[in-house]
Each structure stands twice: as C-alpha cells, then as structure tokens.
Scaffold this active site. Structure first.
Site, PDB file in Angstrom:
ATOM      1  CD  GLU A 132      40.907  36.207  40.784  1.00  0.00           C
ATOM      2  OE1 GLU A 132      40.185  35.199  40.943  1.00  0.00           O
ATOM      3  OE2 GLU A 132      40.591  37.165  40.045  1.00  0.00           O
ATOM      4  CG  ASN A 133      44.132  33.955  48.994  1.00  0.00           C
ATOM      5  OD1 ASN A 133      43.307  33.729  49.875  1.00  0.00           O
ATOM      6  ND2 ASN A 133      45.358  33.470  49.032  1.00  0.00           N
ATOM      7  CB  CYS A 137      46.694  43.636  40.071  1.00  0.00           C
ATOM      8  SG  CYS A 137      45.115  44.180  40.704  1.00  0.00           S
ATOM      9  CG  ASN A 163      44.796  38.104  37.399  1.00  0.00           C
ATOM     10  OD1 ASN A 163      45.331  37.535  36.451  1.00  0.00           O
ATOM     11  ND2 ASN A 163      43.493  38.171  37.533  1.00  0.00           N
ATOM     12  CB  CYS A 169      47.962  48.493  39.359  1.00  0.00           C
ATOM     13  SG  CYS A 169      47.715  46.805  39.945  1.00  0.00           S
ATOM     14  CD  GLU A 174      47.912  45.832  36.139  1.00  0.00           C
ATOM     15  OE1 GLU A 174      47.676  44.823  36.857  1.00  0.00           O
ATOM     16  OE2 GLU A 174      47.025  46.487  35.589  1.00  0.00           O
TER      17      GLU A 174
HETATM   18  N1  THU Z   1      43.247  42.819  37.992  1.00  0.00           N
HETATM   19  C1  THU Z   1      44.544  42.957  37.595  1.00  0.00           C
HETATM   20  O1  THU Z   1      45.315  41.998  37.601  1.00  0.00           O
HETATM   21  N2  THU Z   1      44.963  44.175  37.221  1.00  0.00           N
HETATM   22  C2  THU Z   1      44.189  45.302  37.232  1.00  0.00           C
HETATM   23  O2  THU Z   1      44.704  46.389  37.064  1.00  0.00           O
HETATM   24  C3  THU Z   1      42.733  45.162  37.386  1.00  0.00           C
HETATM   25  C4  THU Z   1      42.285  43.902  38.029  1.00  0.00           C
HETATM   26  C5  THU Z   1      42.788  41.502  38.446  1.00  0.00           C
HETATM   27  C6  THU Z   1      42.458  41.430  39.913  1.00  0.00           C
HETATM   28  C7  THU Z   1      41.520  40.268  39.947  1.00  0.00           C
HETATM   29  O3  THU Z   1      42.272  39.074  40.012  1.00  0.00           O
HETATM   30  C8  THU Z   1      40.814  40.322  38.609  1.00  0.00           C
HETATM   31  O4  THU Z   1      41.613  41.146  37.775  1.00  0.00           O
HETATM   32  C9  THU Z   1      39.403  40.886  38.676  1.00  0.00           C
HETATM   33  O5  THU Z   1      39.386  42.082  39.358  1.00  0.00           O
END
Ligand code: THU
Length: 137
Positions: free
Chosen positions: A50-51, A59, A48, A93, A61
C-alpha cells in the site's frame, strides 16, 4: 478439474501464506499473499504493497505477475491467493491475469490454509476483453 496435483496446490497455498506475512498494509490492515505458478514450474510470490497516496498501492496478485513478467515469464498455470477472510481477487487483478493466462487456475484460501474455492479465471472473468480483441484492428 484442478490441473495441478494436491501436493503442488498445498505448496502454493503455503507459499502464499508466507508471502502474506510480507504485506505492507498499514492503511487497510488487510493482508494478502499470492503464489503464482508459471508454466515452467517456477513460483513467483507477491504481497499487497500500500501507499499513503492510495492509488499507488498494488495488490498481491499483480505484484506476483509483475515480478514474473519482469523476469521474462509470461504464462502461468495457477495462482493461490490467501487473505484473512477468503476474499477473491479484485477486478483489476482478474484483468491482469487474463492478459497473460486466461485459463489460469485460481485457488482461494484463508490464512489458516483452508481452501475455499478453486476455479478457472474464466469463471471469475467471463466474456473477458483481452489481447485477442486488439489483434486485428
Ligand atoms: N488486495 C489485494 O492485494 N488483492 C486483491 O485482489 C484485493 C485487494 C489488497 C489491496 C489493498 O492493499 C487491500 O487488499 C485492501 O483492499
């Protein structure tokens, strides 16, 4: 019934654990790693990212899917997803995976390597909406 061998499953979980360590998650501190096995055997990993403007984050996936598709790879056998607590893929996802491989095998594991669930995407996204719905309009 898993379509992949035990060895391959272990390898995918290990790759997802490693990918998780690359997560850029300074806001949620929830680290996620994914390892996506393509039909031809190639593996694309993702984390993941983020920003500060939260909707711009992506995410793990989808990072893996976007890497694969941008290299011309569109069909997948399996994906391993690793989080700290065994969280399952979010709805967006699931929908993204469904676009390319509605029958993909999903392996959910914790960061210590324990596999918690293994199931087809059709169990996570039943009665999905997908490309076939738009084929004949
Ligand atoms: N996140 C994922 O990478 N995959 C998912 O299927 C669920 C959530 C990440 C998004 C965000 O960076 C962090 O988890 C918290 O939501």
């Amino acid at each position: 019934m898993s379509p992949i061998s035990d060895a391959l499953r272990t390898q995918l979980v290990e790759q997802a654990i490693a990918a998780r360590l690359q997560a850029y998650a300074p806001y949620s501190r929830y680290l996620v790693g994914a390892a996506l096995l393509a039909e031809g055997g190639q593996v694309f990993t993702g984390c993941n990212v983020e920003n500060a403007a939260s909707p711009a984050g992506i995410c793990a996936e989808r990072t893996a899917v976007v890497k694969a598709v941008s290299e011309g790879v569109h069909t997948f056998q399996a994906i391993a997803v690793v989080t700290g607590d065994g969280g399952t893929p979010c709805g967006i996802c699931r929908q993204t995976l469904n676009e390319f491989s509605p029958d993909i095998w999903v392996i959910i594991a914790r960061a210590d390597g324990e596999i918690l669930y293994e199931l087809p995407l059709t169990d996570l996204l039943p009665r999905s909406f997908g490309p076939a719905n738009l084929r004949d309009v």
